[in-house]
Enzyme design. Structure first.
Site, short mmCIF file in Angstrom:
data_model
loop_
_atom_site.label_atom_id
_atom_site.label_comp_id
_atom_site.label_asym_id
_atom_site.label_seq_id
_atom_site.Cartn_x
_atom_site.Cartn_y
_atom_site.Cartn_z
CE LYS A 122 67.58 88.79 21.66
NZ LYS A 122 68.53 89.92 21.53
NE ARG A 151 77.03 89.36 28.69
CZ ARG A 151 75.92 89.20 27.94
NH1 ARG A 151 74.73 89.20 28.52
NH2 ARG A 151 76.00 89.05 26.64
NE ARG A 166 73.61 93.43 29.15
CZ ARG A 166 73.07 92.79 28.10
NH1 ARG A 166 71.76 92.77 27.94
NH2 ARG A 166 73.83 92.20 27.23
NE ARG A 212 73.35 85.94 18.51
CZ ARG A 212 73.05 86.14 19.78
NH1 ARG A 212 72.22 85.33 20.39
NH2 ARG A 212 73.56 87.15 20.43
NE ARG A 253 77.09 90.82 22.13
CZ ARG A 253 76.52 91.13 23.29
NH1 ARG A 253 77.12 91.97 24.12
NH2 ARG A 253 75.37 90.61 23.64
#
Ligand code: AMP
Length: 216
Positions: free
Chosen positions: A13, A160, A127, A88, A171
């Protein structure tokens, strides 16, 4: 063009939003980025949400809704916006509808980037982000020129906390439980556009610009 980008973490996104910003000059509003920035700066908001964000859970609706409402009233949103990572929950989606009505605006479309759990885990656990400027890399699909160093600013690339595999799986579960009902919500409003988020960035971008062209 008032847009929502919907989909699990790792659907791309943020990457797609940045490309849309370049073409349409509308702001990219990522609630995740706002929370992370507040945490990094150690603000009141940051202190409140730090533990929640790092554990991969959702920040309470009232706090998130208030933050978005304030942001949408900024003049740079007059021509439109991209909301990335918001809403969300169903409560947030309803709150957004109310905010927009109050402002005399309407949602143009909800772009849904469909991706399965294994793709998400693979993408997010590889990532890396620059600790200085926030640029996003991927060890496999988008490596930096020099390992561990940002191409743009020379900052160190880090993972992260919430990008570690066990947190990512958590998540994804939160997404299925709390966020995926929004797909039906926007389908019922005839606002939903689904894109196959497993395709390459270029292919998805092409589909996305086709859809946006039809919405202009
Ligand atoms: P993201 O970068 O969009 O994956 O967001 C990172 C984290 O920020 C999430 O795992 C949540 O803890 C928090 N967050 C971001 N957006 C929201 C939202 N709309 N509602 C609640 N929590 C959020």
């Amino acid at each position: 063009m008032n847009l929502i980008f919907l989909g699990p973490p790792g659907a791309g996104k943020g990457t797609y939003a940045k490309r849309v910003v370049e073409k349409y000059s509308i702001p990219h509003i990522s609630t995740g980025d706002i929370f992370r920035e507040a945490i990094a700066k150690g603000t009141e908001l940051g202190k409140k949400v730090q533990d929640i964000v790092n554990s991969g859970n959702l920040v309470p609706d009232e706090l998130t809704n208030a933050l978005v409402e304030e942001r949408l009233q900024q003049p740079d949103c007059d021509k439109g916006f991209i909301l990335d990572g918001y809403p969300r929950t169903l409560n947030q989606a309803q709150a957004l509808d109310n905010m927009l009505t109050k402002m005399g605006k309407a949602l143009t479309g909800a772009l849904y980037f469909e991706v399965d759990e294994e793709t998400v885990v693979q993408r997010i656990s590889t990532r890396r982000v620059c600790s200085k400027c926030g640029k996003v890399y991927n060890l496999i699909t988008l490596p930096s020129k020099v390992e561990g160093i940002c191409d743009d600013c020379g900052g160190h690339l880090i993972q992260r906390d919430d990008d570690k595999e066990d947190v990512v799986r958590g998540r994804f579960r939160v997404y299925i439980e709390k966020t995926s009902p929004l797909i039906e919500y926007y389908r019922n409003q005839n606002k939903l556009f689904t894109l196959d988020g497993r395709k390459s960035v270029e292919e998805v971008m092409k589909m996305l610009f086709n859809i946006l062209g039809g919405l202009e």
